[in-house]
Design an enzyme around this catalytic site. Structure first.
Site, PDB file in Angstrom:
ATOM      1  CB  SER A   1      -0.947  -0.034   1.205  1.00  0.00           C
ATOM      2  OG  SER A   1      -1.899   1.006   1.131  1.00  0.00           O
TER       3      SER A   1
ATOM      4  CG  HIS B   1      -4.075  -1.226  -0.922  1.00  0.00           C
ATOM      5  ND1 HIS B   1      -3.955  -1.338   0.444  1.00  0.00           N
ATOM      6  CD2 HIS B   1      -4.602  -2.405  -1.349  1.00  0.00           C
ATOM      7  CE1 HIS B   1      -4.394  -2.524   0.828  1.00  0.00           C
ATOM      8  NE2 HIS B   1      -4.793  -3.189  -0.248  1.00  0.00           N
TER       9      HIS B   1
ATOM     10  CG  ASP C   1      -5.698  -5.863   2.404  1.00  0.00           C
ATOM     11  OD1 ASP C   1      -6.337  -6.893   2.680  1.00  0.00           O
ATOM     12  OD2 ASP C   1      -5.496  -5.459   1.243  1.00  0.00           O
TER      13      ASP C   1
END
Length: 324
Positions: A140, A167, A260
């Protein structure tokens, strides 16, 4: 055939290990070394697929030899020692930081009741370490430059496929793929539903879809609800890789906010996969890797350079075969 270098200073144990390995038709002992210095030289000259390393050696010890080998001739290394407290997490962390894949006990003495079972366990784990087919990476915030660094360093004919969930804001992923292609030695593709997962190629999850790996070796894109508030989700990727590839997969969690990927990276670890988290010092945001470490979802906590060296080692055999 998995080519082994056996590093062991005891002639008796060395002879027993060589005999046990060579009794298996899938293993070949290409050399032995009795010191750390001999191990470093043999690793460079013999280029084995995997090294079994004793910890207590004369001169350079097993940990020092491992560091030297991983910096000069990366290859999967398994510590095989009878003098390790597997409950000592600090000691095990030092091994993993140096690049050790696994720490295993020496087999029971020949002729004792536990000999056959202990040898079978050792050989089973050695075979697992040379069969990485898929590398799943989740990232991310702070991830793009790390992915560029990793992909730029891995060989063109990698013996594994790489699946990436990064992400990012909607609309940027296609340009991100083009950018990675300028730096990667392997082709980088925007994943499409039904694509065959091929060694030596990189697949990036598109905007708004979970990317999963199927048991049939294809990519599946899903519009299922977001997980951990995001879609694509790293957890969705890791879960599918754990189910489809298990011990033939590696999972890597890089810099990013939130959690995540952590839970399903642990699933991959429990199924025998190789699981890695980026270390705190090199992470722009330590949320995702920190959560994975906290729940014991990884075997290795490494810098980007350490991740690159480890991946080069565990995919070396496949890369050599792909180049033939």
């Amino acid at each position: 055939m998995i080519r082994l270098l056996v590093v062991e200073d005891s002639k008796t144990v060395q002879k027993a290990l060589v005999a046990a390995f060579e009794a298996d038709p899938e293993l070949q002992v290409v050399g032995v070394a009795e010191s750390g210095e001999e191990a470093v030289e043999a690793a460079a000259n013999l280029k084995p697929d995997l090294i079994t390393m004793d910890l207590h050696l004369s001169g350079m010890n097993g940990l020092e030899a491992t560091r030297a080998i991983m910096s000069s001739s990366p290859v999967p290394i398994v510590i095989v020692s009878g003098k390790i407290d597997t409950g000592d997490s600090d000691l095990l962390f030092r091994f993993m930081e140096a690049g050790v894949l696994m720490v295993l006990p020496k087999p029971a003495p020949v002729g004792t009741p536990g000999y056959r079972e202990s040898v079978a366990s050792l050989i089973h784990h050695i075979k697992l370490m040379s069969e990485i087919k898929v590398i799943a990476i989740g990232a991310s915030t702070g991830g793009p430059p790390l992915l560029r660094q990793i992909l730029a360093s891995l060989p063109e004919k990698l013996g594994a496929a790489v699946l990436v969930v990064q992400h990012m804001a909607v609309g940027f992923t296609e340009n991100f793929v083009h950018w990675l292609n300028h730096h990667s030695r392997m082709p980088v593709r925007l994943a499409a539903d039904g694509m065959v997962i091929t060694a030596g190629e990189v697949y990036v999850a598109p905007d708004g879809c979970h990317m999963e790996a199927t048991p049939a070796g294809r990519i599946s894109l899903s519009c299922a609800p977001p997980e951990n508030g995001v879609r694509p989700s790293v957890d969705a990727l890791f879960r599918s890789v754990a189910q489809s590839y298990g011990s033939s997969a590696a999972g890597i969690i890089l810099s990013g906010m939130g959690k995540d990927g952590a839970a399903e990276l642990k699933t991959l670890k429990e199924r025998g996969g190789l699981c890695i988290a980026q270390d705190r010092e090199s992470s722009l945001v330590f949320g995702m890797p920190g959560e994975a470490i906290k729940i014991d979802a990884v075997q290795h906590v490494l810098s980007p350079e350490g991740i690159i060296n480890l991946l080069a080692a565990v995919t070396k055999k496949g890369a050599q075969e792909a180049s033939k």
